[in-house]
Design a protein around this motif. Structure first.
Motif, PDB file in Angstrom:
ATOM      1  N   GLU A  47       0.810  -1.218   0.000  1.00  0.00           N
ATOM      2  CA  GLU A  47       0.000   0.000   0.000  1.00  0.00           C
ATOM      3  C   GLU A  47       0.841   1.264   0.000  1.00  0.00           C
ATOM      4  N   TYR A  48       1.961   1.253   0.750  1.00  0.00           N
ATOM      5  CA  TYR A  48       2.751   2.472   0.920  1.00  0.00           C
ATOM      6  C   TYR A  48       4.133   2.395   0.269  1.00  0.00           C
ATOM      7  N   THR A  49       4.436   1.284  -0.389  1.00  0.00           N
ATOM      8  CA  THR A  49       5.679   1.062  -1.152  1.00  0.00           C
ATOM      9  C   THR A  49       6.928   1.458  -0.369  1.00  0.00           C
ATOM     10  N   SER A  50       7.724   2.375  -0.933  1.00  0.00           N
ATOM     11  CA  SER A  50       9.038   2.675  -0.370  1.00  0.00           C
ATOM     12  C   SER A  50       8.982   3.284   1.024  1.00  0.00           C
ATOM     13  N   ALA A  51       7.879   3.973   1.348  1.00  0.00           N
ATOM     14  CA  ALA A  51       7.770   4.591   2.677  1.00  0.00           C
ATOM     15  C   ALA A  51       7.784   3.513   3.756  1.00  0.00           C
ATOM     16  N   ALA A  52       7.051   2.428   3.537  1.00  0.00           N
ATOM     17  CA  ALA A  52       7.021   1.335   4.516  1.00  0.00           C
ATOM     18  C   ALA A  52       8.359   0.598   4.550  1.00  0.00           C
ATOM     19  N   GLU A  53       8.962   0.431   3.388  1.00  0.00           N
ATOM     20  CA  GLU A  53      10.250  -0.277   3.336  1.00  0.00           C
ATOM     21  C   GLU A  53      11.341   0.522   4.037  1.00  0.00           C
ATOM     22  N   LYS A  54      11.329   1.834   3.860  1.00  0.00           N
ATOM     23  CA  LYS A  54      12.388   2.677   4.415  1.00  0.00           C
ATOM     24  C   LYS A  54      12.155   3.043   5.874  1.00  0.00           C
ATOM     25  N   TYR A  55      10.897   3.380   6.211  1.00  0.00           N
ATOM     26  CA  TYR A  55      10.617   3.908   7.546  1.00  0.00           C
ATOM     27  C   TYR A  55       9.779   2.980   8.422  1.00  0.00           C
ATOM     28  N   GLY A  56       9.258   1.909   7.854  1.00  0.00           N
ATOM     29  CA  GLY A  56       8.377   1.026   8.610  1.00  0.00           C
ATOM     30  C   GLY A  56       9.086   0.325   9.760  1.00  0.00           C
ATOM     31  N   LEU A  57       8.318   0.061  10.818  1.00  0.00           N
ATOM     32  CA  LEU A  57       8.850  -0.677  11.960  1.00  0.00           C
ATOM     33  C   LEU A  57       8.838  -2.167  11.664  1.00  0.00           C
ATOM     34  N   ASP A  58       9.724  -2.895  12.336  1.00  0.00           N
ATOM     35  CA  ASP A  58       9.669  -4.350  12.254  1.00  0.00           C
ATOM     36  C   ASP A  58       8.375  -4.825  12.907  1.00  0.00           C
ATOM     37  N   VAL A  59       7.923  -5.993  12.525  1.00  0.00           N
ATOM     38  CA  VAL A  59       6.623  -6.492  12.971  1.00  0.00           C
ATOM     39  C   VAL A  59       6.524  -6.546  14.490  1.00  0.00           C
ATOM     40  N   ASP A  60       7.590  -6.925  15.158  1.00  0.00           N
ATOM     41  CA  ASP A  60       7.566  -7.069  16.623  1.00  0.00           C
ATOM     42  C   ASP A  60       8.058  -5.812  17.337  1.00  0.00           C
ATOM     43  N   GLU A  61       8.207  -4.720  16.601  1.00  0.00           N
ATOM     44  CA  GLU A  61       8.728  -3.483  17.172  1.00  0.00           C
ATOM     45  C   GLU A  61       7.584  -2.551  17.559  1.00  0.00           C
ATOM     46  N   GLU A  62       7.778  -1.793  18.632  1.00  0.00           N
ATOM     47  CA  GLU A  62       6.785  -0.824  19.063  1.00  0.00           C
ATOM     48  C   GLU A  62       7.407   0.565  19.092  1.00  0.00           C
ATOM     49  N   THR A  63       6.582   1.575  19.064  1.00  0.00           N
ATOM     50  CA  THR A  63       7.073   2.953  19.139  1.00  0.00           C
ATOM     51  C   THR A  63       6.425   3.671  20.310  1.00  0.00           C
ATOM     52  N   GLU A  64       7.202   4.516  20.976  1.00  0.00           N
ATOM     53  CA  GLU A  64       6.660   5.321  22.065  1.00  0.00           C
ATOM     54  C   GLU A  64       6.190   6.685  21.564  1.00  0.00           C
ATOM     55  N   CYS A  65       6.411   6.943  20.285  1.00  0.00           N
ATOM     56  CA  CYS A  65       5.976   8.220  19.707  1.00  0.00           C
ATOM     57  C   CYS A  65       4.472   8.179  19.466  1.00  0.00           C
ATOM     58  N   LYS A  66       3.742   9.088  20.085  1.00  0.00           N
ATOM     59  CA  LYS A  66       2.279   9.108  19.978  1.00  0.00           C
ATOM     60  C   LYS A  66       1.788  10.060  18.888  1.00  0.00           C
ATOM     61  N   GLY A  67       2.680  10.851  18.317  1.00  0.00           N
ATOM     62  CA  GLY A  67       2.264  11.759  17.254  1.00  0.00           C
ATOM     63  C   GLY A  67       2.704  13.183  17.523  1.00  0.00           C
ATOM     64  N   ILE A  68       2.366  14.068  16.611  1.00  0.00           N
ATOM     65  CA  ILE A  68       2.707  15.481  16.718  1.00  0.00           C
ATOM     66  C   ILE A  68       1.438  16.257  17.064  1.00  0.00           C
ATOM     67  N   SER A  69       1.477  16.957  18.184  1.00  0.00           N
ATOM     68  CA  SER A  69       0.266  17.645  18.645  1.00  0.00           C
ATOM     69  C   SER A  69       0.072  18.997  17.958  1.00  0.00           C
ATOM     70  N   TYR A  70       1.174  19.632  17.524  1.00  0.00           N
ATOM     71  CA  TYR A  70       1.025  20.896  16.803  1.00  0.00           C
ATOM     72  C   TYR A  70       2.274  21.159  15.969  1.00  0.00           C
ATOM     73  N   VAL A  71       2.109  21.975  14.936  1.00  0.00           N
ATOM     74  CA  VAL A  71       3.227  22.492  14.153  1.00  0.00           C
ATOM     75  C   VAL A  71       3.100  24.002  14.158  1.00  0.00           C
ATOM     76  N   GLU A  72       4.193  24.689  14.473  1.00  0.00           N
ATOM     77  CA  GLU A  72       4.157  26.145  14.610  1.00  0.00           C
ATOM     78  C   GLU A  72       5.002  26.802  13.528  1.00  0.00           C
ATOM     79  N   PHE A  73       4.449  27.847  12.909  1.00  0.00           N
ATOM     80  CA  PHE A  73       5.129  28.584  11.856  1.00  0.00           C
ATOM     81  C   PHE A  73       5.213  30.062  12.230  1.00  0.00           C
ATOM     82  N   TYR A  74       6.313  30.700  11.864  1.00  0.00           N
ATOM     83  CA  TYR A  74       6.440  32.146  12.027  1.00  0.00           C
ATOM     84  C   TYR A  74       5.901  32.833  10.777  1.00  0.00           C
ATOM     85  N   VAL A  75       5.123  33.891  10.987  1.00  0.00           N
ATOM     86  CA  VAL A  75       4.511  34.624   9.873  1.00  0.00           C
ATOM     87  C   VAL A  75       4.723  36.130  10.098  1.00  0.00           C
ATOM     88  N   PRO A  76       4.530  36.930   9.040  1.00  0.00           N
ATOM     89  CA  PRO A  76       4.700  38.384   9.199  1.00  0.00           C
ATOM     90  C   PRO A  76       3.695  38.971  10.181  1.00  0.00           C
TER      91      PRO A  76
END
Length: 211
Positions: free
Chosen positions: A48-77
């Motif tokens: 489904e995700y081709t190279s993204a899963a191959e390059k960045y995907g976790l191993d089947v028995d691997e877990e991540t403690e990263c729950k996600g990004i809650s916000y992204v902040e940008f500077y503007v004029p």
């Protein structure tokens, strides 16, 4: 304390604040059910995700403690946060808040994304903060958004983007969307300019990939 964080700066100047989350926290649970999945190096994800899963995907028995990004902040004029909030309100019917940060006196616009709970907290946010610094030239970075709950919401967002005259085709990709039919075919739309809807003048550049 609750506000303790690890500050990480990458080679591009992006700053990440990493905070500990609680498994029982409602906000964390909302983020665990977000539409963007955690990829694994499984046959299904690779198909489904081709190279993204191959390059960045976790191993089947691997877990991540990263729950996600809650916000992204940008500077503007300076003096543009109200127009930015109006843009997202009109184009996406997004819940927005504009205020002055009492600690810095900077104008801030918060655009709510994802789920919003009963007290008005969003699971994710885009934050636009006014600044006097010389802003760097746009380098092509982008954000990806899931629009609404169904096809009707997506089609309405497309019509709003078209009406705002900001529909954009990224020349890097072959899935070029120029009308509603191609948006349905490729299940996406893109725009790059956040504009003052009253004047059409560009305020800020940020590619949005909307699905």
């Amino acid at each position: 304390g609750d506000r303790e964080a690890v500050r990480i700066m990458d080679n591009y100047g992006n700053i990440f604040y990493c905070r500990k989350g609680s498994v029982g926290d409602d906000k964390t649970q909302i983020m665990l059910t977000a539409k963007q999945p955690v990829l694994y190096k499984t046959k299904k994800d690779i198909e489904e995700y081709t190279s993204a899963a191959e390059k960045y995907g976790l191993d089947v028995d691997e877990e991540t403690e990263c729950k996600g990004i809650s916000y992204v902040e940008f500077y503007v004029p300076r003096g543009r946060t109200a127009q930015i909030a109006e843009f997202y309100d009109c184009v996406f019917d997004a819940t927005t808040t504009v205020f002055t940060d009492p600690s810095t006196k900077d104008g801030v616009a918060i655009v709510a994304c994802g789920n919003i709970d009963e007290v008005g907290r969003a699971s994710q946010n885009l934050i636009f903060r006014e600044s006097d610094m010389e802003l760097p030239k746009y380098d092509g970075h982008h954000v990806a958004l899931y629009v609404g709950n169904d096809k009707a919401d997506f089609e309405q967002a497309f019509k709003n983007v078209l009406e705002a005259q900001v529909l954009w085709v990224n020349p890097r990709f072959s899935d070029k969307v120029t009308n509603l039919n191609t948006a349905k075919k490729w299940k996406q739309l893109r725009f790059k300019n956040i504009t003052d809807l009253k004047t059409g003048k560009k305020i800020f550049e940020l590619e949005h990939e909307c699905r």
